[in-house]
Design a protein around this motif. Structure first.
Motif, mmCIF file in Angstrom:
data_model
loop_
_atom_site.group_PDB
_atom_site.id
_atom_site.type_symbol
_atom_site.label_atom_id
_atom_site.label_comp_id
_atom_site.label_asym_id
_atom_site.label_seq_id
_atom_site.Cartn_x
_atom_site.Cartn_y
_atom_site.Cartn_z
ATOM 1 N N HIS A 51 0.693 -1.098 0.097
ATOM 2 C CA HIS A 51 0.113 -0.046 -0.286
ATOM 3 C C HIS A 51 0.768 1.193 0.025
ATOM 4 N N ASP A 52 0.694 1.970 -0.944
ATOM 5 C CA ASP A 52 1.392 3.322 -0.906
ATOM 6 C C ASP A 52 0.690 4.419 0.111
ATOM 7 N N LEU A 53 1.377 5.494 -0.031
ATOM 8 C CA LEU A 53 1.075 6.582 0.919
ATOM 9 C C LEU A 53 -0.418 7.464 0.688
ATOM 10 N N GLY A 240 -4.210 9.876 -5.983
ATOM 11 C CA GLY A 240 -3.152 10.883 -5.758
ATOM 12 C C GLY A 240 -3.108 12.157 -5.964
ATOM 13 N N ARG A 241 -2.125 13.056 -5.881
ATOM 14 C CA ARG A 241 -1.950 14.111 -6.080
ATOM 15 C C ARG A 241 -2.305 14.677 -7.688
ATOM 16 N N ASP A 242 -1.602 13.834 -8.379
ATOM 17 C CA ASP A 242 -1.576 13.813 -9.954
ATOM 18 C C ASP A 242 -1.266 12.482 -10.518
ATOM 19 N N ALA A 243 -1.271 12.318 -12.032
ATOM 20 C CA ALA A 243 -0.779 11.178 -12.353
ATOM 21 C C ALA A 243 0.506 10.371 -12.179
ATOM 22 N N THR A 244 1.313 11.311 -11.558
ATOM 23 C CA THR A 244 2.498 10.691 -10.906
ATOM 24 C C THR A 244 2.350 9.575 -9.792
ATOM 25 N N ASP A 245 1.341 10.114 -8.938
ATOM 26 C CA ASP A 245 1.004 9.289 -7.998
ATOM 27 C C ASP A 245 0.113 8.029 -8.213
ATOM 28 N N ALA A 246 -0.493 8.219 -9.405
ATOM 29 C CA ALA A 246 -1.545 6.979 -9.897
ATOM 30 C C ALA A 246 -1.109 6.589 -11.213
ATOM 31 N N ALA A 247 0.249 6.462 -11.341
ATOM 32 C CA ALA A 247 0.493 5.945 -12.744
ATOM 33 C C ALA A 247 0.345 4.676 -12.896
#
Length: 275
Positions: A51-53, A240-247
């Protein structure tokens, strides 16, 4: 409602390449699964998960040199209800927001709040705070960007999407998120499945979808700037904050995308799907 969903994604790697994959159904939807949500790899490699942050499932693999195929097919139950419309809701003052929500007011990799703040206040400063302001932002982004898969670019930011006026669903989401944050409305990025259920079938290939959520009156509310209308059958994978966190995939090395298929279909009540 029962939904059959899944994917087949192929990568070519010149050398062994560690990868992170966010392809699992979000923990909040695991209880709705009728069949297991399990990624199968060809060739078979070890898959671990954490699980990520942000509370998402992340799978880790070491892709071998050569070609690797990732596939999955599962059945999930859904309410069949349309997205709830935005209620007549106000926005909380920044000083009253919960600590874990403040993060979603800040700029991030694809959401340049510092560069879009003046535009946001010029466009929306005169709109009543809360749901009316969010809807004004949705309407603006929906009109301002023209959708087209040919306009996809992994590095495109909210500012670039605004200037170019072309993009895909993640660009609609990034721009709307950024404008919301500029107006002190917490907003977070979402990705998952959204099939052509309850709408005319699109001739374009199926893909994963991006939308976002805003925090109004103490609750997160679903918003979709690309479609700007309630939809049926969203299956969340990651936030997430943007696509970086949900890639969907993050490669620590070179991985060429060689094939990509996504499936999202409504099933009859007694039909099941198999790998």
């Amino acid at each position: 409602m029962r939904i059959s969903a899944g994917y087949e994604i192929t990568f070519d790697c010149p050398a062994p390449t560690p990868m992170l994959l966010q392809l699992s159904v979000h923990p909040s939807r695991v209880g709705d699964l009728e069949t297991p949500d399990v990624m199968v790899t060809d060739p078979m490699v070890s898959v671990s998960q954490y699980h990520d942050l942000f509370g998402n499932f992340v799978s880790r693999i070491l892709a071998p040199a050569g070609r690797i195929v990732l596939r999955n097919r599962f059945v999930i139950r859904d309410s069949g209800a349309y997205d709830a419309p935005l209620p007549e809701a106000g926005q909380l003052p920044v000083e009253d927001l919960p600590d874990d929500v403040i993060l979603y007011l800040l700029g991030s990799r694809y959401c340049e709040t510092d560069q879009l703040s003046n535009l946001a206040w010029t466009l929306f400063g005169g709109v009543a705070p809360g749901s009316a302001r969010v809807q004004a932002i949705l309407d603006y982004v929906h009109r301002h960007i023209t959708f087209g898969y040919e306009h996809a670019r992994a590095t495109k930011t909210a500012l670039e999407a605004h200037e170019e006026q072309f993009g895909v669903c993640r660009d609609f989401a990034h721009l709307a998120i950024t404008l919301c944050r500029c107006m002190n409305i917490p907003a977070r990025y979402c990705t998952g499945y959204l099939g052509d259920i309850g709408v005319p079938i699109s001739p374009a290939p199926m893909d994963f979808s991006a939308w976002f959520e805003v925090y109004l009156d103490g609750a997160w509310r679903t918003c979709d700037a690309r479609h700007n209308t309630p939809r049926i059958g969203r299956v969340l994978m990651a936030r997430g904050r943007d696509a970086t966190d949900a890639a969907i995939s993050t490669a620590f090395g070179t991985a060429f995308l060689a094939g990509f298929t996504v499936i999202t279909d409504e099933l009859p009540e007694r039909q099941s799907a198999s790998l």
